[in-house]
Write an enzyme that holds these catalytic residues in place. Sequence first.
Site, PDB file in Angstrom:
ATOM      1  N   GLY A   1       2.774  -4.472  14.583  1.00  0.00           N
ATOM      2  CA  GLY A   1       2.395  -5.876  14.371  1.00  0.00           C
ATOM      3  C   GLY A   1       3.175  -6.476  13.206  1.00  0.00           C
ATOM      4  O   GLY A   1       3.571  -7.642  13.237  1.00  0.00           O
ATOM      5  N   ASP A   2       3.407  -5.678  12.182  1.00  0.00           N
ATOM      6  CA  ASP A   2       4.179  -6.166  11.026  1.00  0.00           C
ATOM      7  C   ASP A   2       5.619  -6.448  11.435  1.00  0.00           C
ATOM      8  O   ASP A   2       6.218  -7.440  10.995  1.00  0.00           O
ATOM      9  CB  ASP A   2       4.157  -5.134   9.897  1.00  0.00           C
ATOM     10  CG  ASP A   2       2.742  -4.824   9.454  1.00  0.00           C
ATOM     11  OD1 ASP A   2       1.871  -5.706   9.611  1.00  0.00           O
ATOM     12  OD2 ASP A   2       2.502  -3.702   8.970  1.00  0.00           O
TER      13      ASP A   2
ATOM     14  N   THR B   1       2.346   2.409  14.151  1.00  0.00           N
ATOM     15  CA  THR B   1       1.931   1.846  12.856  1.00  0.00           C
ATOM     16  C   THR B   1       2.983   0.831  12.410  1.00  0.00           C
ATOM     17  O   THR B   1       4.173   1.149  12.371  1.00  0.00           O
ATOM     18  CB  THR B   1       1.827   2.946  11.784  1.00  0.00           C
ATOM     19  OG1 THR B   1       1.299   4.115  12.376  1.00  0.00           O
ATOM     20  CG2 THR B   1       0.970   2.495  10.627  1.00  0.00           C
TER      21      THR B   1
ATOM     22  N   ASN C   1       0.843  -1.205   0.000  1.00  0.00           N
ATOM     23  CA  ASN C   1       0.000   0.000   0.000  1.00  0.00           C
ATOM     24  C   ASN C   1       0.866   1.239   0.000  1.00  0.00           C
ATOM     25  O   ASN C   1       1.996   1.212   0.491  1.00  0.00           O
ATOM     26  CB  ASN C   1      -0.851   0.087   1.275  1.00  0.00           C
ATOM     27  CG  ASN C   1      -1.912  -0.994   1.355  1.00  0.00           C
ATOM     28  OD1 ASN C   1      -2.375  -1.497   0.337  1.00  0.00           O
ATOM     29  ND2 ASN C   1      -2.289  -1.350   2.563  1.00  0.00           N
TER      30      ASN C   1
ATOM     31  N   ASP D   1       1.090   4.510   1.949  1.00  0.00           N
ATOM     32  CA  ASP D   1       0.564   5.034   3.213  1.00  0.00           C
ATOM     33  C   ASP D   1       0.559   6.554   3.192  1.00  0.00           C
ATOM     34  O   ASP D   1       1.610   7.184   2.998  1.00  0.00           O
ATOM     35  CB  ASP D   1       1.441   4.561   4.387  1.00  0.00           C
ATOM     36  CG  ASP D   1       1.199   3.106   4.735  1.00  0.00           C
ATOM     37  OD1 ASP D   1       0.335   2.474   4.101  1.00  0.00           O
ATOM     38  OD2 ASP D   1       1.880   2.601   5.650  1.00  0.00           O
TER      39      ASP D   1
ATOM     40  N   GLY E   1       2.970  -7.245  26.217  1.00  0.00           N
ATOM     41  CA  GLY E   1       3.795  -8.350  25.734  1.00  0.00           C
ATOM     42  C   GLY E   1       3.027  -9.275  24.802  1.00  0.00           C
ATOM     43  O   GLY E   1       2.102  -8.847  24.101  1.00  0.00           O
TER      44      GLY E   1
ATOM     45  N   LYS F   1       0.693  -4.383   4.905  1.00  0.00           N
ATOM     46  CA  LYS F   1       1.188  -5.324   5.917  1.00  0.00           C
ATOM     47  C   LYS F   1       2.189  -6.321   5.300  1.00  0.00           C
ATOM     48  O   LYS F   1       3.187  -6.668   5.936  1.00  0.00           O
ATOM     49  CB  LYS F   1       0.023  -6.054   6.565  1.00  0.00           C
ATOM     50  CG  LYS F   1      -0.866  -5.087   7.360  1.00  0.00           C
ATOM     51  CD  LYS F   1      -1.939  -5.786   8.136  1.00  0.00           C
ATOM     52  CE  LYS F   1      -3.015  -4.801   8.591  1.00  0.00           C
ATOM     53  NZ  LYS F   1      -2.512  -3.670   9.369  1.00  0.00           N
ATOM     54  N   GLY F   2       1.907  -6.764   4.076  1.00  0.00           N
ATOM     55  CA  GLY F   2       2.811  -7.733   3.449  1.00  0.00           C
ATOM     56  C   GLY F   2       4.196  -7.144   3.232  1.00  0.00           C
ATOM     57  O   GLY F   2       5.214  -7.740   3.614  1.00  0.00           O
TER      58      GLY F   2
HETATM   59  O1  RIB Z   1       0.134  -2.508   9.638  1.00  0.00           O
HETATM   60  C1  RIB Z   1       0.341  -1.234   9.099  1.00  0.00           C
HETATM   61  C2  RIB Z   1      -0.078  -1.220   7.664  1.00  0.00           C
HETATM   62  O2  RIB Z   1      -1.461  -1.463   7.601  1.00  0.00           O
HETATM   63  C3  RIB Z   1       0.139   0.101   6.964  1.00  0.00           C
HETATM   64  O3  RIB Z   1       1.378   0.183   6.317  1.00  0.00           O
HETATM   65  C4  RIB Z   1      -1.054   0.169   6.015  1.00  0.00           C
HETATM   66  O4  RIB Z   1      -0.696   0.199   4.681  1.00  0.00           O
HETATM   67  C5  RIB Z   1      -1.918  -1.021   6.351  1.00  0.00           C
HETATM   68  O5  RIB Z   1      -1.727  -2.062   5.490  1.00  0.00           O
END
Ligand code: RIB
EC number: 2.7.1.15
Length: 402
Positions: free
Chosen positions: A349-350, A346, A108, A110, A323, A137-138
């Site tokens: 989690g990724d 932001t 994406n 952002d 945690g 996220k990928g």
């Molecule tokens: O986890 C963050 C991501 O979620 C952002 O980069 C956004 O593009 C969405 O996919």
Amino acid sequence: MYLEQRRNSILDYLDQHDSLSVAWLATAFSVSKETIRSDLAALATQGMIQRCHGGAMVIRRNLQAKLISETGGNFEVLLQRLEGQRQRSAPRDSTRTKGRVCILGSFNVDIVAKVARFPKGGESLLALGSTLGPGGKGANQAMAASRAGARVHFVSKVGTDQFSQFAFDHLSASDIHSFRLYQSEVEPTGNAIIYVSQQDGENMIAIYSGANKTLTDGEVAEMTHELAASDVLLVQLENNFSATLNAMKLATTLGVRVIMNPAPFSADALACLQYVDVLTPNETEASLLSGVEVNDLDSAKEAALAIVRQGAKRVIITMSSRGALILENGQFQHIAAFPALSVDTTGAGDAFNGAFAAALANGQTIAQAATYAAAFASLAVEREGASNMPDHPQVVARLAQR
Ligand code: RIB
């Protein structure tokens, strides 16, 4: 040696070695790295090879195309064919130093607004700053896994708009070892509108998936070669579910472990648990998957048990400052969070998922990999931008502080 002869020899070398660096080829042919780069660029333009970080790898498109065409485009038949081949495949090369992670996921653009606080409904609020950068996220998870030291192959899809070039440039300049970026003629490159609150670095995101939702069966089938050579497949839920499901089936057939990060939440996650080795929801996703409101460790345990009852093999609930909670073989394990000065959550989690996949692919246990991932994510939230990831030595230093 003539140019054509050299290029054919490069292809022969690549066939034997799978992938090679520019420096290695330059020495082998006694030419400059510039000459090799122009050879690789020409071969890539002809679709003969795929550029990867610092070198090139062969495209086994012909082999795959043959296999795929023999199946008449039927994914289930492809899986049966591969199942038949699996017993004959060679054992994994034990000399390789890097774990291999294959990621099917979103890219994406952002569009981020830094705000003093989140706006209320109907309110216009002046932003304190704004950026436009790579995300999805990928792609973020592919960045994280690469920075954590894994050899990553990333598969994604963008539009034909100006952002597709942006995606290509971002991925080419990254540490990601190799990638395949498809283009949709119909849908635009995915985008995300993000607010980051300056109060605590917390975020709000609205995603338009666009081209990410248009991956075809054939495009997933083209991952076969890279997936077969991987230790782990990592997926999320920003693509059309049919593609994600097929990738997981392919991985299972090839004996590759599957991590699913069920983000953003979709009930689809519950329909494919048989193909998932580790499910990694955050608190919100765990609440929605389980029906148990997660707001502390005890409710997280209840939610994890409820998700396992629905068929999950292993669950890791990520809980930011609380945690991460692991449920494996009926046993809970809590990984404490690493203290962090959070400026932008932001992509936290990724960061966790990419680092976790890399550590698992490198041979760590679930608990070790989750600890590594928690340290990695604590560093990621100290940086602005969802794709802005720390590197392995920084994580080692943070782990040593504990
Ligand atoms: O986890 C963050 C991501 O979620 C952002 O980069 C956004 O593009 C969405 O996919």
